[in-house]
Every structure is written in structure tokens, then in C-alpha cells.
Design a protein around this motif. Sequence first.
Motif, PDB file in Angstrom:
ATOM      1  N   GLY A  88      29.801  -7.777 -61.198  1.00  0.00           N
ATOM      2  CA  GLY A  88      29.818  -7.250 -62.559  1.00  0.00           C
ATOM      3  C   GLY A  88      31.022  -6.407 -62.907  1.00  0.00           C
ATOM      4  N   GLU A  89      31.989  -6.312 -62.017  1.00  0.00           N
ATOM      5  CA  GLU A  89      33.116  -5.397 -62.237  1.00  0.00           C
ATOM      6  C   GLU A  89      33.916  -5.704 -63.494  1.00  0.00           C
ATOM      7  N   THR A  90      34.017  -6.967 -63.860  1.00  0.00           N
ATOM      8  CA  THR A  90      34.798  -7.338 -65.051  1.00  0.00           C
ATOM      9  C   THR A  90      33.934  -7.434 -66.306  1.00  0.00           C
ATOM     10  N   GLY A  91      32.619  -7.279 -66.144  1.00  0.00           N
ATOM     11  CA  GLY A  91      31.732  -7.406 -67.301  1.00  0.00           C
ATOM     12  C   GLY A  91      31.541  -8.848 -67.730  1.00  0.00           C
ATOM     13  N   LYS A  92      31.554  -9.762 -66.754  1.00  0.00           N
ATOM     14  CA  LYS A  92      31.417 -11.187 -67.112  1.00  0.00           C
ATOM     15  C   LYS A  92      30.006 -11.514 -67.603  1.00  0.00           C
ATOM     16  N   VAL A  93      29.017 -10.727 -67.151  1.00  0.00           N
ATOM     17  CA  VAL A  93      27.653 -10.825 -67.681  1.00  0.00           C
ATOM     18  C   VAL A  93      27.073  -9.420 -67.673  1.00  0.00           C
ATOM     19  N   TYR A  94      26.486  -9.008 -68.779  1.00  0.00           N
ATOM     20  CA  TYR A  94      25.814  -7.704 -68.797  1.00  0.00           C
ATOM     21  C   TYR A  94      24.796  -7.655 -69.925  1.00  0.00           C
ATOM     22  N   ARG A  95      23.863  -6.727 -69.791  1.00  0.00           N
ATOM     23  CA  ARG A  95      22.876  -6.529 -70.844  1.00  0.00           C
ATOM     24  C   ARG A  95      23.433  -5.561 -71.875  1.00  0.00           C
ATOM     25  N   GLY A 103      14.165  -7.559 -81.875  1.00  0.00           N
ATOM     26  CA  GLY A 103      13.944  -6.600 -80.797  1.00  0.00           C
ATOM     27  C   GLY A 103      14.118  -7.170 -79.412  1.00  0.00           C
ATOM     28  N   ARG A 104      14.721  -8.357 -79.306  1.00  0.00           N
ATOM     29  CA  ARG A 104      14.882  -8.993 -78.005  1.00  0.00           C
ATOM     30  C   ARG A 104      16.082  -8.421 -77.251  1.00  0.00           C
ATOM     31  N   SER A 105      15.961  -8.372 -75.914  1.00  0.00           N
ATOM     32  CA  SER A 105      17.102  -8.008 -75.079  1.00  0.00           C
ATOM     33  C   SER A 105      18.213  -9.028 -75.284  1.00  0.00           C
ATOM     34  N   VAL A 106      19.454  -8.574 -75.141  1.00  0.00           N
ATOM     35  CA  VAL A 106      20.617  -9.442 -75.350  1.00  0.00           C
ATOM     36  C   VAL A 106      21.496  -9.423 -74.096  1.00  0.00           C
ATOM     37  N   LEU A 107      21.779 -10.605 -73.573  1.00  0.00           N
ATOM     38  CA  LEU A 107      22.762 -10.726 -72.500  1.00  0.00           C
ATOM     39  C   LEU A 107      24.065 -11.226 -73.095  1.00  0.00           C
ATOM     40  N   ILE A 108      25.155 -10.567 -72.727  1.00  0.00           N
ATOM     41  CA  ILE A 108      26.486 -11.000 -73.145  1.00  0.00           C
ATOM     42  C   ILE A 108      27.174 -11.639 -71.945  1.00  0.00           C
ATOM     43  N   LEU A 109      27.654 -12.851 -72.142  1.00  0.00           N
ATOM     44  CA  LEU A 109      28.344 -13.584 -71.082  1.00  0.00           C
ATOM     45  C   LEU A 109      29.780 -13.834 -71.515  1.00  0.00           C
ATOM     46  N   ARG A 110      30.716 -13.563 -70.611  1.00  0.00           N
ATOM     47  CA  ARG A 110      32.141 -13.779 -70.885  1.00  0.00           C
ATOM     48  C   ARG A 110      32.729 -14.600 -69.733  1.00  0.00           C
ATOM     49  N   ARG A 124      23.038 -15.159 -58.177  1.00  0.00           N
ATOM     50  CA  ARG A 124      22.191 -13.994 -57.852  1.00  0.00           C
ATOM     51  C   ARG A 124      22.413 -12.868 -58.864  1.00  0.00           C
ATOM     52  N   HIS A 125      23.652 -12.668 -59.249  1.00  0.00           N
ATOM     53  CA  HIS A 125      24.007 -11.657 -60.255  1.00  0.00           C
ATOM     54  C   HIS A 125      23.345 -11.984 -61.589  1.00  0.00           C
ATOM     55  N   LEU A 126      23.399 -13.244 -61.999  1.00  0.00           N
ATOM     56  CA  LEU A 126      22.785 -13.642 -63.260  1.00  0.00           C
ATOM     57  C   LEU A 126      21.265 -13.499 -63.196  1.00  0.00           C
ATOM     58  N   VAL A 127      20.666 -13.901 -62.077  1.00  0.00           N
ATOM     59  CA  VAL A 127      19.211 -13.760 -61.922  1.00  0.00           C
ATOM     60  C   VAL A 127      18.815 -12.288 -62.023  1.00  0.00           C
ATOM     61  N   TYR A 128      19.600 -11.428 -61.381  1.00  0.00           N
ATOM     62  CA  TYR A 128      19.323  -9.986 -61.475  1.00  0.00           C
ATOM     63  C   TYR A 128      19.300  -9.539 -62.935  1.00  0.00           C
ATOM     64  N   LEU A 129      20.280  -9.988 -63.719  1.00  0.00           N
ATOM     65  CA  LEU A 129      20.379  -9.545 -65.110  1.00  0.00           C
ATOM     66  C   LEU A 129      19.303 -10.177 -65.990  1.00  0.00           C
ATOM     67  N   ILE A 130      18.862 -11.384 -65.668  1.00  0.00           N
ATOM     68  CA  ILE A 130      17.734 -11.974 -66.387  1.00  0.00           C
ATOM     69  C   ILE A 130      16.479 -11.137 -66.134  1.00  0.00           C
ATOM     70  N   GLU A 131      16.256 -10.783 -64.867  1.00  0.00           N
ATOM     71  CA  GLU A 131      15.115  -9.935 -64.530  1.00  0.00           C
ATOM     72  C   GLU A 131      15.220  -8.583 -65.238  1.00  0.00           C
ATOM     73  N   ASN A 132      16.431  -8.050 -65.300  1.00  0.00           N
ATOM     74  CA  ASN A 132      16.637  -6.761 -65.954  1.00  0.00           C
ATOM     75  C   ASN A 132      16.392  -6.840 -67.455  1.00  0.00           C
ATOM     76  N   MET A 144      14.636 -13.380 -74.675  1.00  0.00           N
ATOM     77  CA  MET A 144      15.943 -12.738 -74.775  1.00  0.00           C
ATOM     78  C   MET A 144      16.902 -13.649 -75.536  1.00  0.00           C
ATOM     79  N   SER A 145      17.991 -13.066 -75.984  1.00  0.00           N
ATOM     80  CA  SER A 145      19.053 -13.832 -76.643  1.00  0.00           C
ATOM     81  C   SER A 145      20.321 -13.729 -75.807  1.00  0.00           C
ATOM     82  N   TRP A 146      21.126 -14.792 -75.849  1.00  0.00           N
ATOM     83  CA  TRP A 146      22.404 -14.794 -75.146  1.00  0.00           C
ATOM     84  C   TRP A 146      23.542 -14.931 -76.156  1.00  0.00           C
ATOM     85  N   LEU A 147      24.588 -14.154 -75.934  1.00  0.00           N
ATOM     86  CA  LEU A 147      25.840 -14.277 -76.682  1.00  0.00           C
ATOM     87  C   LEU A 147      26.938 -14.615 -75.674  1.00  0.00           C
ATOM     88  N   ILE A 148      27.590 -15.753 -75.861  1.00  0.00           N
ATOM     89  CA  ILE A 148      28.594 -16.199 -74.897  1.00  0.00           C
ATOM     90  C   ILE A 148      29.956 -16.223 -75.577  1.00  0.00           C
TER      91      ILE A 148
END
Length: 298
Positions: A88-95, A103-110, A124-132, A144-148
Motif C-alpha cells: 500500500g505504500e504508493t496508494g494503489k488501493v485504499y479505502r 453510505g457505501r464504503s468506497v475503494l479507490i484503485l490506481r 492478499r492486499h486487495l482481499v485485506y481491503l475488501i474485508e476492511n 461497496m463501490s469502486w473508483l478506478i
Amino acid sequence: MFRRWNNSHSHQENDSLPSESKVNELKAALGPLSERNLQYCSDACLRRYLEARSWNTEKANKMLEETLKWRSAYKPEEICWDEVAVEGETGKVYRASFHDREGRSVLILRPAMQNTASLDNNIRHLVYLIENAILNLPEGQEQMSWLIDFTGWSLGTSVPVKSAKDTINILQNHYPERLAIAFLYNPPRIFEAFWKIVKYFLDAKTFQKVKFVYPKNKDSVELMRSFFDEENLPTEFGGKANLKYDHEEFSRLMAQDDVKAANLWGFNQKAEKISHPSAKHTGAEVAPEPTVVAPPAS
């Protein structure tokens, strides 16, 4: 007037009966469950699996049993931020710190911010963030919603097709009905070649949830903005919010959520360990306690 309301109310109750019956059928088909699986298999969970399989109990049961096997082996609820923080150091995926209009959680993917070569760790990183994202859903909300963001994306920075396929399989097979919408913002023309391959891995329901948005296409922009308040939407998605990913801050927030997840799933010793980390740590302009910052869509 009362009679009309009463008839409508009775009709709604009758509509819920088949759903309830199917949930009970699925419970019976699953049989006795371990404590953790029992916690996972809530009525809402069973409805999602039934919905994903068009309310066919046999197919939903098979799908759910595969998920329980996967969760037993992969243990997604036990992944801690420390284990995936490097991804996650570059912020390629984050909540994100904001929610969509429902009111849905939003994941941003870059995807252009890819920073490692390990396919397994990326997943594994993406699965962690889906769970989060699920952990931080408001009460009564299950999706949840995704913005890519495709800024800077090229075939050279794209994930291998196998990795994309594995990711799609996990999302579709083990997180059914968790994705509300995914907006692919301004992908370059060369992305079409990659998409032609990847789209065949999507089932029909997931495919319908993927929307392409181009800044010069008014209809696609308006569709995206019907899901998001422009004041919350980051500038890279044509909104007004000037947000910047801060890995250290995001990591701090994820460490707090790890404690919450450990307590939720009963990993009390792990929660204690997470609460008193011995190593340095690091997260984003993201994710305080969830609050619905945009009014619900009418």
C-alpha cells in the motif's frame, strides 16, 4: 386508505416469505457449522449467496461451501495491515474517507501505482481491503463501490491477466453481491485490448456493474455523479475534493481497524498484540470512523 396500506403491507410480508424459506433451506443444507463459520453465515450472508445463484438453494449451497473452504485456508479475516503494508505504500488501493450517496464504503484503485511484483501479495492486499471495507459498512448496508483511476496506466503497469482472473474469481465467488458499482475512469484506448480478455472472466451480473466513465462523455460522468457527491469526489475523478494519499496516516487507521476486526472475530490475543505494536508502522486521507457524508440518493 387503511385497507389499501394493509393490503400493501401484507403483500410485502408475503414477498419476504419465499426469501425466508430459501434462507432456512440453505441453513439446513449447510448443516452444523463451526463457531467462526456460524458467525460468517448470517441470514444476510445467506441471502447474498442465494441472490448470486438466482435463489437456487443447491447452487448457493455449493458456492457457500467453496467459500467456507477458501476462508478456512486463506483466513482473510486474520490478515493484518503489517502483513500487506508494503503493497500500500504508493496508494494503489485504499479505502476512501468518504462514502457514496448510499453510505457505501468506497475503494479507490490506481493501477498505474503498482509497486511490487508479487502477485500473491497483491491479491492478499486487495482481499485485506475488501474485508476492511466490509468491516466499515454502515449498519444496514452490505455493498461497496469502486473508483478506478487510470491516470498513467499502460500495458507495462497492468497486472498480468492471470492475476486479474484470480482477483475476479475471488470477488465473484467469495464476496457475492458485495460490489454495488465499479467506475473505470478515463481508461486509455490501449486498455481496450486488456479489457477484451478480462471481461470474459466476469459473470453477467458483475459485468453490468462495471461502468466506463470518460470526462468528455456527459452521460457517463452524470451516471458516476449520481452515485457520488461532487464535493467528496477526488479531482482525479472530476470532483472537487483535493485529496492526497498519506501512507503513514492510512497505516495508523488500518492498525486501529485491525484491533476492531480481531475483536469482532474473537482474536483477542491478536488484538492485544496489534494494540501494542513493537515495530514502526504505516496509511491516507482516508478512513476515519464511517459517517455518511453524502445525503442518500432519492
